[in-house]
Design a protein around this motif. Structure first.
Motif, short mmCIF file in Angstrom:
data_model
loop_
_atom_site.label_atom_id
_atom_site.label_comp_id
_atom_site.label_asym_id
_atom_site.label_seq_id
_atom_site.Cartn_x
_atom_site.Cartn_y
_atom_site.Cartn_z
N LEU A 28 0.82 -1.20 0.00
CA LEU A 28 0.00 0.00 0.00
C LEU A 28 0.86 1.27 0.00
O LEU A 28 0.60 2.19 -0.78
N PRO A 29 1.95 1.37 0.85
CA PRO A 29 2.82 2.54 0.74
C PRO A 29 3.42 2.70 -0.65
O PRO A 29 3.59 3.83 -1.13
N SER A 81 -10.44 4.38 -5.17
CA SER A 81 -10.58 5.82 -4.89
C SER A 81 -9.65 6.63 -5.78
O SER A 81 -10.00 7.72 -6.24
N ARG A 82 -8.44 6.10 -6.01
CA ARG A 82 -7.48 6.83 -6.84
C ARG A 82 -7.95 6.85 -8.29
O ARG A 82 -7.66 7.82 -9.03
N LEU A 138 2.04 1.73 -3.54
CA LEU A 138 0.99 2.22 -4.43
C LEU A 138 0.73 3.71 -4.22
O LEU A 138 0.44 4.44 -5.18
N ARG A 139 0.84 4.15 -2.98
CA ARG A 139 0.60 5.56 -2.70
C ARG A 139 1.73 6.44 -3.23
O ARG A 139 1.49 7.55 -3.71
N ASP A 140 3.00 5.95 -3.11
CA ASP A 140 4.15 6.78 -3.46
C ASP A 140 4.53 6.71 -4.93
O ASP A 140 5.17 7.63 -5.45
N GLU A 159 -11.96 12.20 3.71
CA GLU A 159 -10.85 12.45 2.78
C GLU A 159 -11.38 12.89 1.42
O GLU A 159 -10.81 13.79 0.79
N GLU A 207 -7.83 -3.40 1.48
CA GLU A 207 -7.34 -2.04 1.70
C GLU A 207 -6.68 -1.48 0.45
O GLU A 207 -6.90 -0.32 0.08
N GLU A 208 -5.85 -2.30 -0.19
CA GLU A 208 -5.20 -1.85 -1.40
C GLU A 208 -6.20 -1.59 -2.53
O GLU A 208 -6.08 -0.62 -3.29
N TYR A 230 -7.99 1.66 -1.93
CA TYR A 230 -7.15 2.79 -2.30
C TYR A 230 -7.12 2.98 -3.82
O TYR A 230 -7.25 4.10 -4.33
#
Length: 898
Positions: A629-630, A661-662, A632-634, A689, A654-655, A658
């Motif tokens: 997950l970090p 939403s992205r 995918l976010r970065d 968010e 969770e992934e 994310y």
């Protein structure tokens, strides 16, 4: 009988020598040598009867009436035939130019050794002693004394005649006399007297203690330590006398000087002679002992003792038994002790021998230490006194010390001492190494071999390495690590290690040592291969130190297996030498290692490995989900569709949320949170968010029939959504957990919001008022007007050239200035300024329309005092303040502020 007695005495002498040598552990203070050369020749035919010592030469008298002058080595320089019988005394003055001689037949001679002056006299009785004045060389001191039955003083008078006077008589023969300065000391049968030659008075009488001893067999020994200190030895008694000045009040009919005995003590043996040695005494003793077998008394060897006198006793410092020729036949009167003050030389005179005693120097001290096998102390003494020693060398003592240690089996100490003793002498080092090799102790000397200055032959080091290689692998490895590689032939040692590895191929010590040898030989490839096989920690240091990156391109997997963290850091630090592409290709068959490398790369730089981000999605999913997950976010380079597919396949909620939403599918993401995770708090957080009203609506619709969800919404949405919207939708009769608490919280949040708004409003009002007041104070300040300012209407100087004439002006805060008569009337357009230039908004006051840009508050004339200060004194009274025509029409401040 006589021969048997001599043999017995000889055997006793030898046994005494042996016992003393065994028991003597203290170093003697004096050393001895026999006076030879001419003395030996003289005493073979004659016997010594007396001797006098001068700093330059010796004077020896014999039983056959001869006087010999000798040098300090005993060579004869001059001979005098004085008498056919025994010479009793020879006396010299301090200069050594005049000598006095007396003989048993009564002959007395005083003559110059280098001049023709001479005195001859023959008495009718034996003359036992003679003493010339210490300063006889001076014309005023031509004096000498002789002693037989009386003590006579001879003085040279007018016309070089000699006259004599009796100083003492009537107490037996005069047997000893010593002259020092102005004092003459002599001994007769009754005691010792001292005569002051200047005052012609006898100042003391020291009686003899033991009157049972015959004075002719045990004569008195006298010596002056200095001009006022006399030492008396008689029998077994020693007295030290000090001549002192008497106080004037005590004189009367007494001599001006008196004598005080400052020390007195007894000795174990009979005294044959005395001499001073600094604050100590040298005593020559006559010894008699009793034979245990025959119980007969015999003469033993004389002793020379050094003693420390105390007030009523003495302390023995050293005691030496002397081997003097014919000592078995000598009596106490046959021995004499003479000394040379300048060099501390002591001469023991006997009829058949003359022995010289000297203070031991540093060479003698070292001799004694070496004799006692105290090599370390001898070496230390030599180092301290290396400038003073003459017969010894530090190196020779050190070598003797090493040999001594080796002989005792103390090999390690001997080897350690080699460092200090051998120093930089390569030849001696090599000699000692071969010596240690002969006794099989090369290992002992190996830690101490020189490694820089000097450098020994390579063969020496190779010999020691082979010794260790045969018996001690660990010691061999230690030497290889510690010794520089240029000390020995590296190829020879490498071959020797290979031969041993043939017998024990898995020996880690030998393998590691071989790798080090390869490193010294710059054969880094072989060294690296061994290190990797051994998984040795030094492999990374080796790569960095010798830049072996080209050699490890095909060994990346081995490095990663050994220590993945260090390997990755090294690879990333050296991307210019090993590319990212090359590393990824090498790790293709080891995805877990590939992931470690790419993960560390991504942490360092999110963009360098962007081409591998799609691959990393699968690697993270397989080996490191917590970091997926970090990642995918970065990452901005990974394909979202691919990532979503992988996450959905593996059911990573969770992934997936994310990613949805992205990708803009917030409703699906929210639905997944609610349906899959059943986590209202996370759903609310997600809605916060996104900050989307439709999401909140979907969340409320989904939660409306779920009481726990309603409770969570009531507790969290108060600041984002109007709670009334939720409350109105709750069905009547639905039981909601903790509803009361939730409603109370909503009211509290609402009250808090009201309070915050009111507080903010008060702060804003207070700030606005404060700033307005500050602006008003600023605008009321004075403005400087000088000759450079002009009227904005007529463009002429604002101040008239003739300051004596009255004038009026108006100054605005915008620094526009006008003569009063030039001001435009209200009907004119903004005082001659267009709307853009002066800002159309204005207020009407003082009967004029004032442009807001100039000032909301009319300035009229500001800074009048400043203007007066700048004007000449004569003109200041003509400056007037301009005010509105109707002062009463001035609006109040409140209306202006409004």
């Amino acid at each position: 009988m006589a021969e048997a007695e001599e043999q017995e005495t000889g055997s006793l002498e030898e046994s005494t020598d042996e016992s003393e040598e065994e028991e003597s552990e203290e170093e003697p203070k004096l050393k001895y040598e026999r006076l030879s050369n001419g003395v030996t020749e003289i005493l073979q035919k004659d016997a010594a009867s007396c001797m006098t010592v001068h700093d330059k030469f010796l004077a020896l008298g014999t039983h056959y009436g001869k006087v010999y002058l000798l040098d300090v080595q005993g060579n004869i320089t001059q001979k005098f035939d004085v008498s056919p019988v025994k010479i009793n005394q020879v006396s010299l003055d301090e200069s050594g130019e005049h000598m006095g001689v007396c003989a048993e037949d009564g002959k007395v001679q005083v003559f110059g050794l280098y001049s023709g002056e001479e005195f001859h006299e023959t008495f009718d009785c034996p003359i036992k002693i003679i003493a010339v004045h210490p300063h006889f060389v001076r014309s005023s001191c031509k004096q000498f004394v002789t002693g037989g039955k009386k003590l006579l003083l001879f003085e040279r008078s007018w016309m070089s005649r000699w006259k004599s006077s009796v100083l003492h008589e009537g107490e037996g023969n005069i047997r000893s006399v010593k002259w020092r300065g102005h004092l003459i000391a002599w001994a007769n049968n009754m005691g010792v007297k001292i005569f002051d030659i200047t005052s012609k008075q006898r100042i003391t009488n020291v009686p003899r203690d033991d009157i049972s001893l015959r004075p002719d067999m045990y004569p008195c020994s006298l010596c002056w330590k200095d001009n006022v200190t006399l030492i008396i030895g008689w029998g077994t008694s020693v007295k030290i006398c000090s001549v002192k000045e008497r106080h004037a009040s005590e004189m009367r009919d007494l001599p001006s000087r008196y004598v005080e005995i400052v020390s007195q003590f007894e000795t174990e043996f009979y005294i044959s002679g005395l001499a001073p040695l600094c604050d100590q005494l040298v005593v020559l003793s006559y010894v008699k002992e009793v034979s245990e077998k025959t119980e007969r008394e015999y003469c033993a060897r004389p002793r020379l003792d050094i003693i420390q006198p105390l007030s009523e006793t003495c302390e023995e410092i050293s005691s030496d038994a002397l081997t003097v020729r014919g000592f078995q036949e000598n009596e106490c009167r046959d021995y004499h002790l003479e000394y040379s003050e300048g060099e501390s030389l002591f001469y023991i005179v006997s009829p058949r021998d003359v022995v010289v005693a000297k203070e031991r120097d540093q060479d003698d001290h070292i001799d004694w230490l070496l004799e006692k096998k105290k090599y370390e102390e001898a070496l230390m003494a030599a180092e301290i006194s290396q400038k003073n020693i003459k017969r010894h060398k530090i190196l020779d003592i050190g070598l003797a010390y090493i040999n001594h240690l080796v002989a005792r089996g103390e090999y390690d100490i001997a080897a350690r001492k080699c460092q200090k003793i051998l120093g930089k002498n390569a030849a001696l080092w090599e000699y000692e190494v071969y010596k240690f090799k002969e006794i099989g102790q090369l290992k002992a000397i190996s830690p101490y071999l020189p490694r820089g200055d000097p450098v020994l032959k390579p063969l020496i080091y190779e010999m020691i390495l082979h010794e260790f290689l045969e018996s001690d692998y660990e010691g061999f490895a230690t030497l290889i690590r510690e010794w520089p590689g240029d000390l020995y032939n590296n190829s020879v040692i490498v071959q020797a290690v290979r031969d041993h590895l043939k017998k024990d191929s898995q020996n880690r010590t030998l393998l590691k040592t071989l790798a080090e040898l390869y490193t010294y030989d710059k054969n880094y490839g072989n060294a690296l291969e061994i290190y990797l096989t051994l998984r040795h920690k030094d492999v990374f240091q080796l790569i960095h130190k010798h830049n072996l990156f080209s050699s490890i391109k095909d060994k990346i997997v081995l490095l990663m297996d050994f220590d993945s963290e260090k390997a990755v850091d090294m690879l990333l630090d050296n991307e210019d030498k090993i590319s990212i592409k090359k590393v990824v290709e090498e790790l293709e068959d080891r995805p877990e290692l590939q992931h470690v490398y790419l993960h560390k790369l991504f942490k360092r730089d999110h963009h360098k490995g962007q081409r591998y981000h799609e691959k990393q999605i699968s690697l993270y999913a397989e080996f490191d989900r917590p970091n997926l997950l970090p990642f995918l976010r970065d990452s901005i380079h990974c394909p979202l569709e691919k990532a979503l597919e992988i996450c959905q396949q593996r059911n990573f909620v969770e992934e997936t949320v994310y990613l949805l939403s992205r990708m803009g599918n917030s409703r699906s993401a929210l639905k997944m949170i609610m349906e899959e995770l059943h986590d209202v708090d996370k759903a609310i957080e997600f809605a916060k968010e996104q900050d989307d009203a439709e999401l909140w609506e979907d969340l409320i619709l989904y939660s409306i029939d779920k009481p726990p969800f309603i409770t969570g919404l009531l507790n969290n949405i108060g600041t984002h959504v109007d709670p009334i919207l939720l409350i109105h939708r709750i069905k009547e009769g639905m039981e909601i957990p903790n509803l009361r608490d939730s409603l109370v919280k909503i009211l509290q949040d609402y009250n808090l919001q009201i309070l915050l708004r009111e507080g903010c409003k008060k702060i804003l009002v207070a700030d606005s008022l404060s700033l307005l007041k500050k602006m008003h104070r600023t605008q009321m300040k004075g403005i400087l007007v000088d000759e450079e300012n002009i009227c904005e209407s007529c463009l002429s100087p604002i101040l008239p050239s003739d300051a004596a004439k009255p004038f009026s002006m108006v100054v605005f805060h915008c620094r526009h200035m006008f003569h009063k008569e030039c001001l435009p009337v209200p009907s004119m357009c903004r005082f001659g300024f267009d709307e853009k230039q002066c800002d159309v908004s204005s207020k009407e006051s003082y009967g004029f329309q004032w442009p807001a840009r100039h000032s909301d508050i009319p300035g009229i004339v500001i800074g009048l005092q400043t203007l007066k200060d700048k004007m000449p004194g004569a003109h200041r009274k003509n400056i007037k303040k301009v005010v509105p025509e109707n002062e009463d029409q001035k609006p109040p401040l409140a209306s202006i502020l409004a």
